[in-house]
Design a protein around this motif. Sequence first.
Motif, PDB file in Angstrom:
ATOM      1  N   ALA A 284      -5.501 -10.312  -0.207  1.00 54.02           N
ATOM      2  CA  ALA A 284      -4.572 -11.164  -0.957  1.00 54.02           C
ATOM      3  C   ALA A 284      -4.897 -11.075  -2.446  1.00 54.02           C
ATOM      4  CB  ALA A 284      -4.663 -12.613  -0.469  1.00 54.02           C
TER       5      ALA A 284
ATOM      6  N   ASP B  68      -0.138   1.228   0.367  1.00 51.90           N
ATOM      7  CA  ASP B  68      -0.697   0.329   1.388  1.00 51.90           C
ATOM      8  C   ASP B  68      -1.361   1.105   2.518  1.00 51.90           C
ATOM      9  OD1 ASP B  68       1.696  -2.462   1.297  1.00 51.90           O
ATOM     10  OD2 ASP B  68      -0.240  -2.182   0.308  1.00 51.90           O
ATOM     11  N   MET B  69      -0.708   2.166   2.982  1.00 53.16           N
ATOM     12  CA  MET B  69      -1.303   2.945   4.065  1.00 53.16           C
ATOM     13  C   MET B  69      -2.633   3.539   3.621  1.00 53.16           C
ATOM     14  SD  MET B  69       1.572   4.899   6.281  1.00 53.16           S
ATOM     15  CE  MET B  69       2.668   5.536   5.022  1.00 53.16           C
TER      16      MET B  69
ATOM     17  N   LEU C   4      -7.790 -17.898  -5.400  1.00 51.55           N
ATOM     18  CA  LEU C   4      -7.391 -16.940  -4.366  1.00 51.55           C
ATOM     19  C   LEU C   4      -8.573 -16.556  -3.497  1.00 51.55           C
ATOM     20  CD1 LEU C   4      -5.021 -14.375  -6.154  1.00 51.55           C
ATOM     21  CD2 LEU C   4      -4.394 -16.334  -4.761  1.00 51.55           C
TER      22      LEU C   4
ATOM     23  N   ASP D 156       0.118 -14.043   1.493  1.00 56.73           N
ATOM     24  CA  ASP D 156      -0.972 -13.100   1.786  1.00 56.73           C
ATOM     25  C   ASP D 156      -2.235 -13.829   2.243  1.00 56.73           C
ATOM     26  OD1 ASP D 156      -0.358 -10.460  -0.701  1.00 56.73           O
ATOM     27  OD2 ASP D 156       0.270 -10.647   1.389  1.00 56.73           O
TER      28      ASP D 156
ATOM     29  N   ARG E  19      -1.245  -3.680   8.539  1.00 57.97           N
ATOM     30  CA  ARG E  19      -0.865  -4.464   7.364  1.00 57.97           C
ATOM     31  C   ARG E  19       0.160  -3.754   6.488  1.00 57.97           C
ATOM     32  NH1 ARG E  19      -6.180  -5.862   8.185  1.00 57.97           N
ATOM     33  NH2 ARG E  19      -6.717  -8.061   7.915  1.00 57.97           N
ATOM     34  N   ALA E  20       0.027  -2.446   6.365  1.00 52.51           N
ATOM     35  CA  ALA E  20       0.988  -1.681   5.569  1.00 52.51           C
ATOM     36  C   ALA E  20       2.381  -1.820   6.183  1.00 52.51           C
ATOM     37  CB  ALA E  20       0.567  -0.210   5.507  1.00 52.51           C
TER      38      ALA E  20
ATOM     39  N   ASP F 206      12.846   3.941   8.410  1.00 53.59           N
ATOM     40  CA  ASP F 206      13.390   4.420   7.138  1.00 53.59           C
ATOM     41  C   ASP F 206      12.822   5.771   6.719  1.00 53.59           C
ATOM     42  OD1 ASP F 206      13.470   1.028   5.775  1.00 53.59           O
ATOM     43  OD2 ASP F 206      14.824   2.108   7.118  1.00 53.59           O
ATOM     44  N   GLY F 207      12.735   6.674   7.683  1.00 54.46           N
ATOM     45  CA  GLY F 207      12.278   8.035   7.388  1.00 54.46           C
ATOM     46  C   GLY F 207      10.779   8.183   7.215  1.00 54.46           C
ATOM     47  N   MET F 208      10.031   7.077   7.358  1.00 56.81           N
ATOM     48  CA  MET F 208       8.575   7.172   7.197  1.00 56.81           C
ATOM     49  C   MET F 208       7.884   7.028   8.558  1.00 56.81           C
ATOM     50  SD  MET F 208       7.951   4.671   3.900  1.00 56.81           S
ATOM     51  CE  MET F 208       8.835   3.292   4.622  1.00 56.81           C
ATOM     52  N   LYS F 209       6.732   7.672   8.668  1.00 54.71           N
ATOM     53  CA  LYS F 209       5.881   7.435   9.844  1.00 54.71           C
ATOM     54  C   LYS F 209       4.765   6.510   9.363  1.00 54.71           C
ATOM     55  CE  LYS F 209       6.638  11.772  12.354  1.00 54.71           C
ATOM     56  NZ  LYS F 209       7.956  12.009  11.794  1.00 54.71           N
ATOM     57  N   MET F 210       4.966   5.218   9.516  1.00 58.51           N
ATOM     58  CA  MET F 210       3.987   4.277   8.957  1.00 58.51           C
ATOM     59  C   MET F 210       2.884   3.956   9.941  1.00 58.51           C
ATOM     60  SD  MET F 210       5.879   1.610   6.446  1.00 58.51           S
ATOM     61  CE  MET F 210       4.270   1.286   5.722  1.00 58.51           C
ATOM     62  N   VAL F 211       1.672   3.911   9.422  1.00 59.71           N
ATOM     63  CA  VAL F 211       0.518   3.484  10.201  1.00 59.71           C
ATOM     64  C   VAL F 211      -0.174   2.367   9.428  1.00 59.71           C
ATOM     65  CG1 VAL F 211       0.180   5.746  11.270  1.00 59.71           C
ATOM     66  CG2 VAL F 211      -1.021   5.180   9.141  1.00 59.71           C
ATOM     67  N   GLN F 212      -1.189   1.776  10.057  1.00 61.23           N
ATOM     68  CA  GLN F 212      -1.948   0.661   9.488  1.00 61.23           C
ATOM     69  C   GLN F 212      -1.113  -0.621   9.548  1.00 61.23           C
ATOM     70  OE1 GLN F 212      -5.054   0.315   8.655  1.00 61.23           O
ATOM     71  NE2 GLN F 212      -5.738   2.436   8.712  1.00 61.23           N
TER      72      GLN F 212
ATOM     73  N   GLU G 254      -5.317   0.783   3.150  1.00 68.10           N
ATOM     74  CA  GLU G 254      -5.797   0.222   4.413  1.00 68.10           C
ATOM     75  C   GLU G 254      -6.777   1.172   5.096  1.00 68.10           C
ATOM     76  OE1 GLU G 254      -5.411  -2.864   6.011  1.00 68.10           O
ATOM     77  OE2 GLU G 254      -4.826  -3.282   3.936  1.00 68.10           O
TER      78      GLU G 254
ATOM     79  N   ARG H 198       4.046 -14.867  -2.894  1.00 64.57           N
ATOM     80  CA  ARG H 198       3.483 -13.733  -2.189  1.00 64.57           C
ATOM     81  C   ARG H 198       1.975 -13.881  -1.985  1.00 64.57           C
ATOM     82  NH1 ARG H 198       5.477  -7.752  -2.123  1.00 64.57           N
ATOM     83  NH2 ARG H 198       3.649  -7.184  -0.938  1.00 64.57           N
ATOM     84  N   ALA H 199       1.305 -14.359  -3.035  1.00 62.25           N
ATOM     85  CA  ALA H 199      -0.151 -14.545  -2.960  1.00 62.25           C
ATOM     86  C   ALA H 199      -0.496 -15.586  -1.892  1.00 62.25           C
ATOM     87  CB  ALA H 199      -0.705 -14.967  -4.319  1.00 62.25           C
TER      88      ALA H 199
ATOM     89  N   TYR I  18       8.888 -12.369   2.403  1.00 63.49           N
ATOM     90  CA  TYR I  18       7.649 -12.259   1.626  1.00 63.49           C
ATOM     91  C   TYR I  18       7.672 -13.117   0.363  1.00 63.49           C
ATOM     92  CZ  TYR I  18       3.344  -9.386   1.347  1.00 63.49           C
ATOM     93  OH  TYR I  18       2.036  -8.916   1.358  1.00 63.49           O
TER      94      TYR I  18
ATOM     95  N   LYS J 233       8.844   2.067  -1.392  1.00 61.55           N
ATOM     96  CA  LYS J 233       8.341   3.223  -0.660  1.00 61.55           C
ATOM     97  C   LYS J 233       6.978   3.683  -1.201  1.00 61.55           C
ATOM     98  CE  LYS J 233      11.931   4.652   2.224  1.00 61.55           C
ATOM     99  NZ  LYS J 233      12.649   5.766   2.896  1.00 61.55           N
TER     100      LYS J 233
ATOM    101  N   TYR K 109      -2.540  -9.205  -5.381  1.00 67.27           N
ATOM    102  CA  TYR K 109      -2.091  -9.945  -6.557  1.00 67.27           C
ATOM    103  C   TYR K 109      -2.453  -9.201  -7.847  1.00 67.27           C
ATOM    104  CZ  TYR K 109      -1.262 -13.722  -9.867  1.00 67.27           C
ATOM    105  OH  TYR K 109      -0.788 -14.481 -10.918  1.00 67.27           O
TER     106      TYR K 109
ATOM    107  N   TYR L 290       5.674  -3.896   4.574  1.00 69.76           N
ATOM    108  CA  TYR L 290       6.947  -3.213   4.357  1.00 69.76           C
ATOM    109  C   TYR L 290       8.092  -3.970   5.015  1.00 69.76           C
ATOM    110  CZ  TYR L 290      10.538   0.354   4.115  1.00 69.76           C
ATOM    111  OH  TYR L 290      11.715   1.016   3.857  1.00 69.76           O
TER     112      TYR L 290
END
Lengths: 221, 222
Positions: A70, A93-94, A65, B93, B69-70, B61-67, A97, B89-90, B82, A87, A74, B74
């Motif tokens: 990535a 993730d946020m 990897l 990615d 990649r995040a 979906d009710g979220m305020k997403m930032v970034q 990041e 997934r790996a 994905y 969720k 994993y 999603y």
Amino acid sequence: MSGKPKLHYFNGRGRMEPIRWLLAAAGVEFEESYLEKKEDLTKLQKDGSLLFQQVPMVEIDGMKLVQTRAIANYIATKYSLYGKDVKERALIDMYVEGLFDLNELLLKYGFLPADQKVEHFANMMDKATNRYFPVFEKVLKDHGKDFLVGNQLSRADVQLLEIILMAEEYKPDILAKFPLLQSFKARISNIPTIKKFLQPGSQRKPLIREEDVPKVMKIFH
Amino acid sequence: MSGKPRLTYLNGRGRMEPIRWLLAAAGVEFEEVYLETKEQYDKLIKDGFLLFQQVPLVEIDGMKMVQTRAIMSYIAGKYNLYGKDLKERALIDMYVEGISDLMQMILMFPFSPPDAKEKNIESIKERATNRYFPVFEKVLKQHGQDFLVGNKFSWADVQLIEAILAVEEKVPDVLSGFPQLQVFKSKMSNMPTIKKFLQPGSPRKPPPDAHYVETVLKIFKK
């Protein structure tokens, strides 16, 4: 073959350190192979071991990897450090990041020429104390729980502790205005796997010394 | 409230464009709010909408997403782009991260000084033809399938077609040594959702121009 993950990088923090933290927090033993000169990198590239000719590279579960995120994704999934549903994953993730962005600032500092260091230092301290730490202080305050997401240890907690400790190396009182981050730091540092990683002799790497910078630069340039 | 995802960014590609691509490829309609003044941006920050005081912002979906990649993770997860398991997934990615490094060069290009532009195009060409495109040419050649991972359309395919088209805008003949990628480009461009996105009038944004650069500097200056 030991079956343990094997990390390929230079003997320092750089972009591999968050991965070392994650494996250590998950209680996973790992081996390391250190690049010491350019030829070490060239050999890996010629072997076809590096998908985009870059390190970090982690040999794990039959895969080679690459790409920090990535690899971290994993490991976090495999060892249940990525929340219990989409969720929670989105929140993690946020947070992660944002922490990666701060980590970029911190890791660059040691490699900058002297005349750029002062401004960069001010910028990274400003971002830590005005952009990133307030967010996590508030998250902890709002839910009053021990961990950032879903009331269980996740990669977000591990990464936040790592960043706090790195920032403190530059400014020991950086958490002065963040009481909840102070108790978070104490609490997470006491988790057995993490406590072990924080002890001398572990695979945690020290801050790069100025005199070692040229040697590292030579590997990559 | 429409229930559609709502994107807040400048009226231009920047860091939001890969998100627009992914939603469009997934066949998801979305709304957009464009930042045109510093005041609008400052208000978003003051209202607590931006977790780290930055855009992109995607309300979903009710979220305020930032970034970026995040947000993309999603969306990819939600719309089955994905992979089917952890190993796929790996791979996705890794591919996405590599392409993202290439796209970073394109992202930064409009902001480089005029005398550096030619050198930067050379760098983009060098990286695309020596580091990134050979990887995907080989992947496609080795498994002989239409899609990069798991014989199924994924986030990695969307990101690669976006990158191919973006690099071609700067280096028109960049695919000349990559027959598999030429076929891939054609196949992806003809997938119904992507075909629609590539038509005039879609939410796809044009390449950044001087006005866009000016707006970025104006809105994000300290």
